[in-house]
Design a protein around this motif. Structure first.
Motif, short mmCIF file in Angstrom:
data_model
loop_
_atom_site.label_atom_id
_atom_site.label_comp_id
_atom_site.label_asym_id
_atom_site.label_seq_id
_atom_site.Cartn_x
_atom_site.Cartn_y
_atom_site.Cartn_z
N UNK A 81 -38.85 12.98 -10.16
CA UNK A 81 -39.85 11.97 -9.85
C UNK A 81 -40.42 12.16 -8.46
N UNK A 82 -39.61 12.61 -7.52
CA UNK A 82 -40.11 12.88 -6.18
C UNK A 82 -41.10 14.04 -6.21
N UNK A 83 -40.76 15.11 -6.91
CA UNK A 83 -41.67 16.26 -7.02
C UNK A 83 -42.95 15.88 -7.74
N UNK A 84 -42.84 15.09 -8.79
CA UNK A 84 -44.02 14.67 -9.54
C UNK A 84 -44.89 13.75 -8.69
N UNK A 85 -44.28 12.86 -7.93
CA UNK A 85 -45.05 11.98 -7.04
C UNK A 85 -45.78 12.78 -5.97
N UNK A 86 -45.09 13.77 -5.40
CA UNK A 86 -45.74 14.61 -4.40
C UNK A 86 -46.90 15.39 -5.01
N UNK A 87 -46.73 15.88 -6.23
CA UNK A 87 -47.79 16.62 -6.90
C UNK A 87 -49.00 15.72 -7.18
N UNK A 88 -48.76 14.48 -7.59
CA UNK A 88 -49.86 13.55 -7.85
C UNK A 88 -50.61 13.24 -6.56
N UNK A 89 -49.86 13.04 -5.46
CA UNK A 89 -50.52 12.76 -4.18
C UNK A 89 -51.34 13.95 -3.74
N UNK A 90 -50.78 15.15 -3.83
CA UNK A 90 -51.51 16.34 -3.40
C UNK A 90 -52.72 16.62 -4.29
N UNK A 91 -52.52 16.51 -5.58
CA UNK A 91 -53.56 16.93 -6.52
C UNK A 91 -54.62 15.86 -6.72
N UNK A 92 -54.21 14.66 -7.08
CA UNK A 92 -55.17 13.65 -7.48
C UNK A 92 -55.65 12.76 -6.34
N UNK A 93 -54.77 12.44 -5.40
CA UNK A 93 -55.16 11.54 -4.31
C UNK A 93 -55.86 12.31 -3.20
N UNK A 94 -55.23 13.38 -2.72
CA UNK A 94 -55.85 14.17 -1.65
C UNK A 94 -56.91 15.14 -2.16
N UNK A 95 -56.90 15.42 -3.45
CA UNK A 95 -57.92 16.29 -4.04
C UNK A 95 -57.74 17.76 -3.73
N UNK A 96 -56.51 18.20 -3.48
CA UNK A 96 -56.25 19.62 -3.23
C UNK A 96 -56.12 20.28 -4.60
N UNK A 97 -57.26 20.67 -5.15
CA UNK A 97 -57.29 21.18 -6.50
C UNK A 97 -58.55 22.00 -6.71
N UNK A 98 -58.42 23.00 -7.54
CA UNK A 98 -59.59 23.78 -7.92
C UNK A 98 -60.51 22.97 -8.82
N UNK A 99 -59.93 22.06 -9.60
CA UNK A 99 -60.72 21.25 -10.52
C UNK A 99 -61.71 20.38 -9.77
N UNK A 100 -61.30 19.74 -8.69
CA UNK A 100 -62.21 18.86 -7.96
C UNK A 100 -63.29 19.66 -7.23
N UNK A 101 -62.96 20.89 -6.84
CA UNK A 101 -63.99 21.77 -6.30
C UNK A 101 -64.97 22.16 -7.41
N UNK A 102 -64.42 22.44 -8.57
CA UNK A 102 -65.22 22.82 -9.75
C UNK A 102 -66.10 21.66 -10.20
N UNK A 103 -65.57 20.43 -10.07
CA UNK A 103 -66.29 19.22 -10.48
C UNK A 103 -67.46 18.92 -9.58
#
Length: 198
Positions: free
Chosen positions: A4-26
């Motif tokens: 749950x800690x790893x998943x929470x960190x991944x959600x914060x990094x990916x969806x909240x902070x937007x560190x993702x190729x998808x959001x660049x692609x979007x």
């Protein structure tokens, strides 16, 4: 807890902070869909990831639930495993959003444009209709996928059971602090404990 800690960190990094190729692609101009469907699909992937064990546990199942290993020491996950699991969760989120959800958005947008081109409207009205139709369609698809995932993984039931377990352990700890670890509870406290748990 490490999952749950790893998943929470991944959600914060990916969806909240937007560190993702998808959001660049979007950010490209051809993507006219609102982000609601993407957020619902991300929640669907997170619900799937919480149900999957990325690294298998070497602790026996009866000891795993107590948080102790065979030598009666607390199980401590390593930082490397935590960061690796966070990276894997971020990668899964990014790949599924980029490869799968972006295709669903593109299909919905193509179908919507094909239907709306039959209407003879001005450009601003066309763009507004396209935005809201694609948003409604992708939001509905994302909500259906999220509902199906929650139903398949039984997440609400698991959360309810964890809440009950947390309440019982909290009540046990409070009783041990008030009455001492070795002393039995008075009869009135036992009755109130049973009514509190149920």
């Amino acid at each position: 807890m490490a999952r749950l800690t790893a998943l929470s960190m991944a959600v914060v990094l990916h969806s909240v902070l937007g560190i993702s190729y998808y959001y660049y692609f979007r950010g490209s101009p051809e993507s006219a869909a609102p982000a609601l469907g993407a957020w619902l699909f991300s929640a669907c992937i997170v619900a799937l990831l919480q149900a999957v064990r990325i690294f298998p546990s070497t602790v026996p199942a009866d000891q795993r639930f107590r948080g102790r290993n065979i030598n009666n020491r607390a199980i401590q996950p390593s930082w490397a495993a935590l960061f690796l699991e966070t990276g894997i969760c971020c990668l899964v989120l990014d790949v599924t959003l980029t490869k799968l959800w972006h295709r669903i958005e593109s299909l919905c947008q193509c179908a919507t444009v094909g239907v709306l081109q039959a209407l003879a409207v001005e450009e601003q009205t066309f763009l507004a209709y396209e935005y809201w139709t694609v948003g409604l369609t992708t939001g509905l698809i994302g909500a259906c996928l999220l509902w199906l995932t929650l139903w398949a993984t039984a997440l609400p039931t698991k959360l309810h059971c964890r809440l009950l377990d947390w309440r019982r352990s909290f009540h046990r700890h409070c009783n041990s602090m008030l009455f001492g670890p070795g002393t039995p509870m008075p009869a009135q406290a036992q009755e109130s404990a049973q009514s509190f748990v149920s």
